[in-house]
Design a protein around this motif. Structure first.
Motif, PDB file in Angstrom:
ATOM      1  N   GLY B 291       0.857  -1.197   0.000  1.00 13.61           N
ATOM      2  CA  GLY B 291       0.000   0.000   0.000  1.00 13.61           C
ATOM      3  C   GLY B 291       0.890   1.243   0.000  1.00 13.61           C
ATOM      4  N   SER B 292       0.408   2.368   0.553  1.00 14.57           N
ATOM      5  CA  SER B 292       1.218   3.611   0.455  1.00 14.57           C
ATOM      6  C   SER B 292       2.163   3.675   1.650  1.00 14.57           C
ATOM      7  N   VAL B 293       3.191   2.827   1.600  1.00 13.15           N
ATOM      8  CA  VAL B 293       4.244   2.845   2.646  1.00 13.15           C
ATOM      9  C   VAL B 293       5.566   3.146   1.918  1.00 13.15           C
ATOM     10  N   ALA B 294       6.493   3.650   2.681  1.00 15.47           N
ATOM     11  CA  ALA B 294       7.770   4.073   2.053  1.00 15.47           C
ATOM     12  C   ALA B 294       8.420   2.873   1.369  1.00 15.47           C
ATOM     13  N   ASN B 295       8.520   1.745   2.128  1.00 12.39           N
ATOM     14  CA  ASN B 295       9.335   0.651   1.589  1.00 12.39           C
ATOM     15  C   ASN B 295       8.551  -0.666   1.709  1.00 12.39           C
ATOM     16  N   PRO B 296       7.561  -0.896   0.843  1.00 11.07           N
ATOM     17  CA  PRO B 296       6.717  -2.103   1.002  1.00 11.07           C
ATOM     18  C   PRO B 296       7.553  -3.379   0.873  1.00 11.07           C
TER      19      PRO B 296
ATOM     20  N   SER D 197      -3.328  -4.579  -3.613  1.00 12.06           N
ATOM     21  CA  SER D 197      -2.747  -3.256  -3.939  1.00 12.06           C
ATOM     22  C   SER D 197      -3.097  -2.895  -5.385  1.00 12.06           C
ATOM     23  N   CYS D 198      -3.136  -3.892  -6.306  1.00 11.52           N
ATOM     24  CA  CYS D 198      -3.498  -3.545  -7.696  1.00 11.52           C
ATOM     25  C   CYS D 198      -4.949  -3.082  -7.756  1.00 11.52           C
ATOM     26  N   GLY D 237       7.766  -6.834  -7.181  1.00  9.37           N
ATOM     27  CA  GLY D 237       8.583  -5.700  -7.641  1.00  9.37           C
ATOM     28  C   GLY D 237       7.949  -4.980  -8.809  1.00  9.37           C
ATOM     29  N   ALA D 238       6.800  -5.526  -9.389  1.00 11.02           N
ATOM     30  CA  ALA D 238       6.247  -4.820 -10.565  1.00 11.02           C
ATOM     31  C   ALA D 238       5.377  -3.661 -10.056  1.00 11.02           C
ATOM     32  N   ALA D 239       5.081  -2.728 -10.940  1.00 11.04           N
ATOM     33  CA  ALA D 239       4.304  -1.520 -10.532  1.00 11.04           C
ATOM     34  C   ALA D 239       2.886  -1.959 -10.156  1.00 11.04           C
ATOM     35  N   SER D 240       2.133  -1.027  -9.515  1.00  5.88           N
ATOM     36  CA  SER D 240       0.909  -1.524  -8.858  1.00  5.88           C
ATOM     37  C   SER D 240      -0.187  -1.978  -9.822  1.00  5.88           C
ATOM     38  N   ASP D 252       2.461   0.791 -20.122  1.00  2.45           N
ATOM     39  CA  ASP D 252       1.690   1.987 -20.501  1.00  2.45           C
ATOM     40  C   ASP D 252       0.179   1.788 -20.293  1.00  2.45           C
ATOM     41  N   VAL D 253      -0.229   0.662 -19.700  1.00  2.00           N
ATOM     42  CA  VAL D 253      -1.689   0.457 -19.632  1.00  2.00           C
ATOM     43  C   VAL D 253      -2.209   1.089 -18.331  1.00  2.00           C
ATOM     44  N   THR D 254      -2.945   2.168 -18.499  1.00  2.00           N
ATOM     45  CA  THR D 254      -3.572   2.770 -17.299  1.00  2.00           C
ATOM     46  C   THR D 254      -5.095   2.791 -17.522  1.00  2.00           C
ATOM     47  N   GLU D 255      -5.790   3.313 -16.549  1.00  2.00           N
ATOM     48  CA  GLU D 255      -7.259   3.284 -16.649  1.00  2.00           C
ATOM     49  C   GLU D 255      -7.734   3.976 -17.929  1.00  2.00           C
ATOM     50  N   THR D 256      -7.107   5.090 -18.238  1.00  2.00           N
ATOM     51  CA  THR D 256      -7.616   5.846 -19.407  1.00  2.00           C
ATOM     52  C   THR D 256      -7.217   5.151 -20.707  1.00  2.00           C
TER      53      THR D 256
END
Lengths: 474, 480, 421, 271
Positions: B291-296, D197-198, D237-240, D252-256
């Motif tokens: 979640g929104s933590v510095a270092n998950p 989190s996603c 480690g991948a983005a949310s 590049d896939v976002t909601e919009t």
């Protein structure tokens, strides 16, 4: 991998294909032929053979038959009439059955049969065929000879009475001078048939039905006959034809106005005679199931069934003849108007050929007109066919009108049939409305009311004839 | 080695499952770092109650020798050679170990039931199938410390007289599968597994079973079905898997973390485990903080530490935003208010707060996100993942998700909340497996703690966080 | 492609071996009997009771005639064994039980909800009254308070059904006396009413509409519009249909003075309903033991003194007029509110007994329910009026003619479903 | 009672004559159907709730209870490729003669007989041989068959069920339960991660948008050859909001941009 079997659809298609091409082969083998093929195989050669035989015998035998016929005119006339009457009864019965089905339905706020033939017209024909096709078996314990003869006696009794009824001035079976007596004698016979049917069916219900019918018809026979004597007194003869002629002229000369009480008594007694509501005790459904005809099925039941409807027709015919002037027109009808001037050229029978030819020409012209009018959408044969039908209808109407105007017997039949069917309607109307009378009430009414009334009527009429010194008394 | 971020934990916390912080630091380096590393000796009494650090597992996970030096398989040899099954179960009961699968069922009872069940054959199943897609605790444990899990499972097999061990885990965890297989091969070569284990005549066969499937396979009876290759639908309990489990035979099913702790208990005696945890629970548990933590990342946390401390481990709430809620327990966990930071992270306290340990995940939600949208999306996820066997789960959860969706779209029916609670009560009352009981938590905890945000959606039909498009009354530009 | 294994289930079809025909083979005996004319009468039925023995000894000139059970005029499957001398009835032995289905036993094995729809097929021409009696008894057992709107709807639908039942009665009475048209008019009339009730309850004959504590569904627009349209011409239509019979001399002669039942006989046999009121006893359950909202409705109880079939017929026509008045009142002061009381899903009444009685078209329809605390009634006794009404037939018929049996039996209007239960 | 004896009868006759000309009450049934009341419970049809969804859950209770087996629950699958019986294997096991017609021995087309493309079953035989026909190892068998053919052909499932003895419904059930097994040859797979989190980051809305672009829904059989699946686990480690195409995360896939991206992908991929 094994080859996959074709789907069932393909297998079915294959079988059907085989069936079609093997059809030619099937015709030779009788087993393979369909019913129509079998019929054709039998009838076609037979028809050919008969046609050839008829033509040959006609050519050879024509001369002697003609002079034989010429020699004994009355015998031929009798044979033709009997044939005519026998052939006439069944269609009238069909017509009456259909009429009853429709009228009672309409009174019950129903529509009645309308699925078989146009407006259900073929209903009674279908009934007839059904009755013909059904197996008429005799249950065990039945007195077989009596059981099989009963319907024949009843049907014959009612059909024979048609012999004496004058349909039109020249058209009647046999003009006995004791026509009325013959009529009542035959009427009495039908009760014998009912009794035989009731007794032979070895069934308690039919026994009761048979006994009831015997009691009922016997006790109503007497007032029926006595009420008619008045008419005889007035008409001076018992021959129905003369009675009808006695009432010719306008409606005022009809005996109904001279014999009002007699009409009423005759009408009530006649309903009882024909076992019609409210006196249909013999086959009272709710009490004794179907009375004398409980055990009957198939054509045997058919005879009983037709006999009942022929009785209705006869009784209404008799009422019109005795009291409503038979075939006489209600007002002095200017016709028959002599149309001989039409036949100025005296070609007589040739007219038929001319009319036939005219019919064909008219059909062509009409067919062409329709074909053009329809803008060639219709195929030629159908347009021609329609044309022919319209032309044919037009011509027949013309002929009928001509006959009515010209021939008195056509006119007679017209009026006779109109009056009779009015009374048939009344009988059917009563069947639709009235409940059934109880047996003892039925008897009481006959002996306590109808008999004295008919005697009174006889006495009054006789007195009137003597006092007013009517022509018939002289 | 997956680059899951293992958070460093304060030294006084015990390291039973994972090697000490610092990732791949080998034992040698740690010594250089000056930590007091005490090697537990067999039979030695515990030196006082204060925080004893036990030599953590070897740095290179599949290096058997290093592991042996660190005490691997010592428990197994003890268990086989000189302990009877009863003693092992007694040691376990003494330690008060509770299952890490999320339900917290006392482990010793399961063992006793499984041992007593009459059958010609028994199984031990290691449930390393991490159902929650966001959590990698079991995977990291298997990668970092496979021998502990193997040894624990072997001890369990010895205790209940089973000879087959099946490890079920996600097929996506490819590194974990590789590590495990090498570990098993090495252990068999060394004689700790395989046919004649340590000359005792017993045989212990280990089978690693990668399973692809749905969220439901986390539940024990569903996992057994998955291993049998059938539709993953839970079974009526009782009969519990301990009497009628895999292929109809008695089966002992535990989470991987539970097995990893057992060798320590056997070798060090029940006492060592007892005090390695604050009040309430015992021993440690792996927790994933995101979640929104510095270092998950994930960390090994002794039971009983407060959620606040755990979040602090991950660097606390990110500076730019303030915490709005805490999602504890994964997709079907409870959404707790910020003041829940003080609740201790152990079974009973979480249950009381309306959440549960579940897959051991804590998600910090900041003020930018809309809780109603989050709750309804979570319920939607649970409804989709339901196996469909029972009507209340198959239809009830779908209706529940629809209620959430209606609130988000701003067309709530009049009595949404009362219908929500009533429906949730029915679903929970007629549950067949835990999924139904837990899936109603997101929306219910919303009603319990965030009634104002819910009313904002229903009554004023506005979305404070601006996430619900149809309700976005607030000016645009808020980051969704 | 998966091949289907050979069929092992069905046995190969063989012809049974040809047996030698022994002497006592029925076919042989039959041929011999018929051919040899040794047709001796079937030995008489072994008589058990003294009354039966006296009935089955036959004098001279007397014979037995079986009227039914497949007779066209009996209402359902009633069999009357008549001892006739000629057309005169000497004695009657009614035989019942052809329609017995053990409904009471079935009800005792089903829970309280299920009993309601078990009860419908009993008096099938007026199913709602049967339900009402059962529901009344159960409501007393469970002391459930029925909302007023439900009570009014019950009265409304029941009275409608009473009218349709009496119209049927008129049609069948005329049919038994030979008239063909009245039965059609009565079915047209009845169909209109039944369509209306189908709009309300969803069924045409076995409604299953009443519930313990209310009714299944509230009035809907379709029902109200059809009812309004029917009410506007109800009175005129009834007069027209009855006009066919009231003054018809033949009908009157067949019905008057036939099957006279005096007060004492009616009371002694427990006859109730129209038949009792035709003999001068003004007993109507709606007035004697008032239930539902009948006390608030004003209608009078038509009574006559003659006690013959004609009186019984005229009484029912008067009751139709009364029912139309009741329906009017129901429509005028129909309260609004719930149509169903709140009831637990599982009904377990406290142990006890209850008697619920309703004035059905044929008399007092009662249910005596005993509950023992379980969810199934311990005993479910149905008191059916037609059974009592039929009790009188062996005493009315002797002396009359065969044709009168129909007039008398159909004037009592028995329903075999209720009698045989 | 009227004083004139005949008057009552006359009145009755008058009434019937009037009714003779009155409009009739008959309805010509087959052509003209009576309009039954809305609340009429006599209709024999499947019921729909107010949203138009079928109320029948194919729970199969009615079919099982029907003594004469006149209720048969079955139908074509959504892609109208094969006819299948739904319900527990025992009642509608493919081996039991379901229809009385066939039990009477007459050759009647078997509705369950499905016309499907025949395939070369050698591969299946080998796989089964390797797993020694053990129904317990159904999942690995199906995975290997999917690897061998690219998808799970019905003929293969029927063959497996026939050879291993496991009821067809069980094999069919397992094949449909696990999302990585598919009856449809799929060119590419788009997977959306739905971890907490996603989801927080809006992956639920992204999934819907992609679904619209690909004319399919989450975990449904793909329409255009591109399947939309749910990512089993978040790639550490991948983005949310994580969306992967054939396993590779897409940045590049976002909601919009999700809808446009998915439409482009669908156009590019040929099934």
């Amino acid at each position: 991998m094994r080859a996959l079997p074709a789907t069932f659809r393909e297998q079915a298609r294959a079988v059907r294909a085989y069936a079609v091409e093997s059809r030619a082969f099937a015709l030779e083998s009788w087993a393979g032929a369909s019913p129509i093929d079998r019929l054709a195989l039998v009838l076609v050669p037979l028809a050919l053979f008969l046609f050839v035989g008829a033509v040959v015998s006609a050519v050879v035998m024509l001369g002697p038959t003609l002079d034989f016929l010429g020699a004994n005119q009355p015998l031929v006339r009798f044979v033709v009439v009997v044939l005519g009457i026998l052939l006439l009864t069944v269609p009238t019965a069909f017509l009456l059955i259909y009429m009853e089905l429709k009228v009672i339905a309409r009174m019950n706020l129903r529509v009645g049969p309308n699925r078989v033939g146009p407006w259900g017209a073929a209903m009674s024909v279908v009934h007839g065929l059904k009755v013909l096709a059904k197996e008429d078996f005799a249950p065990t314990g039945v007195d077989v000879p009596v059981f099989t003869l009963a319907p024949v006696v009843t049907f014959l009794a009612s059909v024979m009475t048609l012999l004496v009824i004058p349909f039109a001035p020249g058209i009647f079976g046999q003009d006995f001078n004791i026509g009325l007596l013959f009529f009542f004698a035959m009427g009495g016979l039908s009760v014998l048939g009912l009794l035989m049917g009731g007794w032979a069916s070895f069934n308690k219900y039919s026994l009761l039905g048979g006994l009831r019918s015997a009691a009922q018809i016997v006790s109503y026979e007497i007032p029926l006959t006595i009420s008619v004597v008045g008419v005889i007194l007035l008409a001076g003869t018992m021959s129905l034809n003369h009675i009808a002629q006695a009432q010719s002229g306008s409606a005022l000369d009809w005996f109904v106005f001279k014999q009002p009480l007699a009409v009423l008594i005759f009408f009530i007694a006649a309903t009882a005679e024909a076992n019609r509501t409210p006196f249909d005790l013999t086959e009272a459904d709710s009490e004794i199931v179907a009375g004398f005809s409980t055990e009957y099925s198939g054509m045997r039941f058919g005879f009983f069934y037709f006999a009942e409807y022929v009785n209705v027709f006869i009784i209404s015919a008799l009422i019109t003849t005795l009291f409503f002037g038979g075939w006489t027109a209600p007002f002095n009808w200017p016709w028959p108007y002599n149309l001989n001037w039409l036949d100025a050229s005296g070609i007589g029978a040739a007219w038929i050929v001319i009319v036939g030819f005219a019919l064909l020409v008219a059909a062509d012209v009409l067919g062409l007109a329709i074909w053009l009018f329809r803008g060639r959408q219709w195929s030629a044969p159908s347009a021609f066919g329609l044309g022919f039908v319209i032309a044919g209808a037009g011509v027949t109407i013309l002929i009928i009108l001509a006959c009515i105007i010209a021939l008195d017997w056509v006119q007679g039949i017209f009026w006779f049939m109109v009056k009779t069917y009015i009374f048939v309607f009344v009988f059917v109307w009563m069947r639709g409305t009235l409940p059934r009378v109880r047996v003892d009430q039925l008897m009481g009414f006959a002996w306590k009311w109808l008999l004295p009334a008919s005697l009174l009527n006889l006495f009054v009429t006789a007195a009137a004839v003597i006092i007013l010194n009517l022509p018939s008394a002289r | 080695m997956t680059n899951a971020n293992v958070l460093p934990t304060p030294d006084k916390w015990p390291h039973l499952l994972l090697p000490a912080a610092g990732g791949a630091a080998s034992r040698g380096e740690r010594e250089a770092a000056g930590e007091a590393v005490v090697t537990r000796e067999a039979g030695a009494g515990s030196e006082g109650p204060s925080a004893e650090t036990v030599a953590g597992p070897p740095a290179v996970p599949t290096d058997l020798n290093a592991a042996l030096d660190a005490g691997a398989f010592k428990g197994l040899t003890e268990a086989i050679r000189d302990m009877t099954a009863g003693e092992i179960v007694a040691a376990l009961a003494g330690s008060g170990l509770r299952g890490r699968g999320g339900a917290g069922f006392p482990t010793s009872e399961k063992w006793r039931a499984c041992a007593l069940a009459q059958a010609d054959r028994r199984y031990v199943v290691v449930n390393a199938y991490q159902a929650d897609p966001a959590v990698f605790t079991d995977r990291v444990l298997l990668e970092r410390n496979p021998y502990a899990v193997l040894e624990g499972a072997a001890i369990a097999a010895v205790a209940i007289g089973a000879s087959d061990i099946v490890i079920g885990l996600r097929a996506e965890a490819t590194e974990a599968i590789a590590t495990l297989e090498t570990a098993v091969r090495e252990a068999e070569d060394a004689g700790y597994l395989g046919d004649d284990v340590l000359g005792s005549g017993r045989s212990l066969h280990v089978e690693v079973k990668p399973l692809q499937g749905a969220y439901m396979l986390g539940e024990e009876t569903v996992l057994l079905k998955g291993i049998e290759g059938r539709r993953g639908q839970p079974e009526q309990q009782p009969p519990y898997p301990t009497t009628k489990g895999l292929y109809g035979k008695p089966t002992l099913v535990h989470n991987a973390q539970t097995f990893a702790v057992i060798p320590g208990i056997v070798t060090g005696g029940p006492g060592s485990y007892l005090d390695a945890g604050a009040k309430g629970g015992h021993g440690t548990v792996l927790v994933q903080i995101s979640g929104s933590v510095a270092n998950p990342g994930l960390a090994e946390v002794p039971l009983g530490t407060t959620i606040g401390e755990i979040v602090a481990l991950a660097g606390g709430v990110s500076a730019t935003h303030s915490v709005k809620a805490l999602l504890v327990g994964g997709p079907s966990g409870g959404i707790l208010p910020p003041d829940a930071m003080s609740t201790p992270y152990e079974f009973e306290a979480l249950e009381a707060a309306g959440a549960y340990m579940g897959s051991g995940s804590i998600v910090v939600v900041d003020e930018r996100s809309c809780l109603v949208d989050l709750a309804s999306v979570l319920t939607r996820f649970c409804a989709d993942q339901a196996c469909g066997k029972t009507i209340p789960c198959r239809i009830g959860l779908r209706r529940l998700a629809e209620i959430g969706a209606r609130i988000c779209e701003g067309q709530p029916r009049g009595d949404e909340i009362e219908r929500l609670t009533d429906l949730s009560a029915d679903i929970v009352a007629s549950r067949l497996c835990d999924h139904e009981r837990r899936s109603t938590l997101p929306l219910l905890s919303l009603v319990r703690y965030f009634r104002d945000e819910l009313d904002a959606h229903i009554v004023q039909s506005t979305c404070p966080a601006g996430i619900c498009q149809s309700l976005a009354a607030t000016p645009a530009g808020s980051v969704s | 492609m998966p091949t289907r294994p050979a069929r092992t289930t069905s046995r190969p079809k063989q012809r049974p071996p040809e047996q030698h025909r022994s002497e006592d083979d029925p076919r042989i005996m039959l041929d011999r009997a018929v051919s040899a004319d040794l047709y001796e009468p079937i030995p008489p039925y072994p008589t058990r009771t003294e009354r039966e023995a006296e009935f089955y000894t036959i004098g001279d000139g007397e014979m037995f005639l079986n009227l039914g059970p497949q007779h066209p005029a009996t209402h359902g499957v009633l069999r009357l064994v008549l001892k006739l001398s000629g057309e005169q009835i000497v004695d009657v032995d009614p035989v019942l039980g052809y329609l017995h289905r053990g409904v009471e036993k079935i009800c005792e094995n089903s829970d309280y909800y299920h009993v309601i729809d078990q009860v419908d097929p009993l008096e099938y021409a007026s199913a709602l009254f049967q339900e009402w009696a059962a529901v009344l008894a159960f409501e007393k057992l469970m002391d459930v308070e029925v909302p007023p709107r439900a009570e009014y709807i019950r009265v409304l639908s029941a009275e409608l059904l009473r009218i349709s039942s009496h119209t049927l009665f008129m049609g069948f009475l005329a049919l038994d006396m030979g008239g063909l048209t009245p039965i059609l008019y009565s079915f047209i009339e009845r169909d209109e009413i039944v369509e209306m009730l189908a709009a309300l309850t969803g069924a045409r004959m076995l409604f299953n509409y009443f519930r313990i504590g209310g009714v299944n569904g509230d009035l809907n627009h379709e029902f109200m519009s059809r009812l309004g349209d029917w009410m506007s011409r109800a009175a005129k239509q009834t007069e027209a249909n009855t006009g066919l019979l009231n003054e018809n001399e033949i009908f009157v002669r067949r019905a008057r003075g036939v099957g006279v039942m005096d007060r004492e006989m009616a009371l002694r046999f427990g006859v109730t309903g129209g038949n009792l009121r035709a003999s001068g006893v003004p007993f109507d359950v709606r007035r004697a033991h008032p239930y539902s909202v009948y006390p608030q409705l004003d209608f009078n109880v038509p009574t006559r003194l003659e006690g013959d079939s004609l009186a019984r017929y005229l009484i029912r026509m008067d009751e139709v007029r009364e029912s139309i008045k009741i329906i009017d009142q129901c429509l005028n002061n129909m309260p609004d509110g719930p149509v169903m009381a709140k009831l637990p899903r599982l009904l377990r009444p406290h142990p006890g007994r209850a008697w619920g009685a309703v004035e059905g078209p044929r008399g007092m329809l009662g249910v005596y329910a005993i509950s023992d605390g379980t969810d199934q009634p311990f005993r479910f006794r149905i008191h059916d009026p037609s059974f009592m009404n039929l009790e009188v037939v062996p005493h009315l018929l002797p002396g009359n003619l065969l044709a009168d049996t129909m007039a008398i039996v159909s004037s009592l209007d028995p329903i075999m479903g209720g009698i045989d239960k | 009672m009227t004083f004139i004896p005949g008057l009552g009868i006359a009145k009755g006759m008058a009434l019937t004559l009037r009714r003779f000309f009155a409009p009739k009450a008959t309805i010509q049934y087959p052509e003209v159907r009576p309009d039954m009341a809305v609340r009429f419970r006599g209709r024999l049809q499947l019921l729909y709730d107010e949203f138009g969804t079928l109320k029948c859950e194919t729970c199969f209770q009615c079919a099982q209870a029907c003594p004469v087996e006149c209720i048969d629950m079955g139908g074509h699958d959504t892609k109208n490729r094969f006819y299948t019986h739904w319900g527990p294997a025992e009642t509608y096991g493919e081996r039991r003669e379901e229809s009385a017609l066939r039990r009477s021995g007459r050759p009647v087309p078997d509705q369950a007989y499905v016309h499907f493309q025949p395939i070369d079953l050698v591969a299946v035989e080998e796989i089964l041989e390797a797993r020694d026909y053990d129904p317990g190892k159904m999942l690995p068998i199906l995975e290997e068959v999917q690897a061998a053919y690219g998808y799970l052909p019905i003929a293969a499932i029927k063959h497996i069920s026939h050879v291993t003895g496991a009821p067809y419904a069980l094999v069919y059930g397992t094949a449909t339960y696990y999302s990585h097994l598919s009856f449809e040859r799929r060119a590419r797979t788009v997977a959306v991660c739905r971890c907490t989190s996603c989801l927080l980051a809006g992956s639920g809305r992204i999934a819907n948008a992609i679904g619209e672009g690909l004319w399919t829904k989450l975990a449904r059989e793909p329409v255009g050859g591109v399947a939309l699946e749910q990512l089993a686990a978040h790639i550490p480690g991948a983005a949310s909001p994580l969306v992967t195409l054939d396993g590779k995360p897409q940045r590049d896939v976002t909601e919009t941009s999700a809808a446009a991206w998915s439409r482009a992908l669908a156009k590019k991929t040929v099934a």
